[in-house]
Design a protein around this motif. Sequence first.
Motif, PDB file in Angstrom:
ATOM      1  N   GLU A   1       0.955  -1.391   0.074  1.00 44.80           N
ATOM      2  CA  GLU A   1      -0.087   0.009  -0.031  1.00 44.80           C
ATOM      3  C   GLU A   1       0.790   1.049   0.095  1.00 44.80           C
ATOM      4  N   LYS A   2       1.969   1.237   0.591  1.00 43.18           N
ATOM      5  CA  LYS A   2       2.712   2.414   0.941  1.00 43.18           C
ATOM      6  C   LYS A   2       4.214   2.600   0.407  1.00 43.18           C
ATOM      7  N   ILE A   3       4.961   1.370   0.978  1.00 44.41           N
ATOM      8  CA  ILE A   3       6.331   1.457   0.825  1.00 44.41           C
ATOM      9  C   ILE A   3       6.807   1.434  -0.807  1.00 44.41           C
ATOM     10  N   ALA A   4       6.289   0.372  -1.468  1.00 45.69           N
ATOM     11  CA  ALA A   4       6.368   0.049  -2.793  1.00 45.69           C
ATOM     12  C   ALA A   4       6.050   1.650  -3.609  1.00 45.69           C
ATOM     13  N   PRO A   5       4.845   1.816  -3.513  1.00 50.91           N
ATOM     14  CA  PRO A   5       4.439   3.071  -4.333  1.00 50.91           C
ATOM     15  C   PRO A   5       5.194   4.425  -4.234  1.00 50.91           C
ATOM     16  N   ALA A   6       5.822   4.484  -2.875  1.00 53.98           N
ATOM     17  CA  ALA A   6       6.724   5.595  -2.574  1.00 53.98           C
ATOM     18  C   ALA A   6       8.108   5.448  -3.288  1.00 53.98           C
ATOM     19  N   LEU A   7       8.582   4.176  -3.165  1.00 49.99           N
ATOM     20  CA  LEU A   7       9.734   4.285  -3.686  1.00 49.99           C
ATOM     21  C   LEU A   7       9.769   4.178  -5.414  1.00 49.99           C
ATOM     22  N   GLU A   8       8.740   3.681  -5.969  1.00 50.99           N
ATOM     23  CA  GLU A   8       8.291   3.872  -7.393  1.00 50.99           C
ATOM     24  C   GLU A   8       8.367   5.364  -7.632  1.00 50.99           C
ATOM     25  N   ALA A   9       7.848   6.217  -6.678  1.00 49.05           N
ATOM     26  CA  ALA A   9       7.662   7.742  -7.038  1.00 49.05           C
ATOM     27  C   ALA A   9       8.907   8.319  -6.642  1.00 49.05           C
ATOM     28  N   ASN A  10      10.020   7.468  -6.521  1.00 54.49           N
ATOM     29  CA  ASN A  10      11.392   7.917  -6.167  1.00 54.49           C
ATOM     30  C   ASN A  10      11.731   8.800  -4.878  1.00 54.49           C
ATOM     31  N   GLN A  11      10.605   8.386  -3.830  1.00 57.09           N
ATOM     32  CA  GLN A  11      10.686   9.035  -2.626  1.00 57.09           C
ATOM     33  C   GLN A  11      11.675   8.298  -1.592  1.00 57.09           C
ATOM     34  N   CYS A  12      12.259   8.987  -0.920  1.00 60.11           N
ATOM     35  CA  CYS A  12      13.200   8.439   0.152  1.00 60.11           C
ATOM     36  C   CYS A  12      12.127   7.946   1.233  1.00 60.11           C
ATOM     37  N   VAL A  13      12.213   6.748   1.692  1.00 58.65           N
ATOM     38  CA  VAL A  13      11.438   5.983   2.701  1.00 58.65           C
ATOM     39  C   VAL A  13      11.954   5.991   4.089  1.00 58.65           C
ATOM     40  N   VAL A  14      11.688   6.593   5.021  1.00 51.02           N
ATOM     41  CA  VAL A  14      12.140   6.530   6.386  1.00 51.02           C
ATOM     42  C   VAL A  14      11.304   5.395   7.317  1.00 51.02           C
ATOM     43  N   LEU A  15      11.803   4.558   7.757  1.00 54.69           N
ATOM     44  CA  LEU A  15      10.723   3.488   8.492  1.00 54.69           C
ATOM     45  C   LEU A  15      11.297   3.251   9.907  1.00 54.69           C
ATOM     46  N   ASP A  16      10.295   3.401  10.735  1.00 55.71           N
ATOM     47  CA  ASP A  16      10.632   3.051  12.200  1.00 55.71           C
ATOM     48  C   ASP A  16      10.302   1.531  12.184  1.00 55.71           C
ATOM     49  N   ARG A  17      11.276   0.628  12.386  1.00 56.33           N
ATOM     50  CA  ARG A  17      11.274  -0.629  12.419  1.00 56.33           C
ATOM     51  C   ARG A  17      11.184  -1.410  11.014  1.00 56.33           C
TER      52      ARG A  17
END
Length: 212
Positions: free
Chosen positions: A88-104
């Motif tokens: 729902e969230k991480i894959a679309p963000a990475l595909e949009a070239n965003q940097c994903v910062v994740l807590d755990r």
Amino acid sequence: MKSVLKDKFSGRFIVLDGPDGCGKSTHSKLLSQWLKEQGVSTIGFRDPGDTEIGEKIRQILLNPEHDAMVARTELLLYMAARAQLWAEKIAPALEANQCVVLDRWVSSTCAYQGCAGGFGMDKVLKIATDCLERVWPDLTIILNVDLQTASGRLNRQLDRIEQKGDSYHQRVREGFLQLAKQQENVLVVDAAAEVETVHNNILQLISETSYP
């Protein structure tokens, strides 16, 4: 300088992890804020959570009433929440070239259920490989802190995992440190210092790290 940082961090997947009370949530937010200030399109999530399904799983996992829950059940619930968060969230963000910062992320399950819970890190990673599109981020930063400092920071009602005894949480800490020795791009920062010092050390670390 900003353009260089934007090129370096766009589309990257960075995880902050460590024992309860190490400051993950605080430093995830600070890192996200800093990246945005450098012109990097950045989005942050927490694991488990940040999807409707993931938040319900989080409530089950952390509810102190569920004290009969065993490590295997914990592990599978965490993986289920991650699978949903990724889709729902991480894959679309990475595909949009965003940097994903994740807590755990999976590193937590290696330390908690794999090491402290006795399930075994190798078995955790096998299940993660079968369940998740991506097991390892570009960089995992372990915030290392001693039990006394960590417990002093948990000035609220403790959840089910936090309520487990000192021996459990000591094994959790050992699990994180063991993981850092075994896995590439799993690095350790001393998180016992003041927030600003730890934040600056994190910035130095991510700036010096090369990414595949």
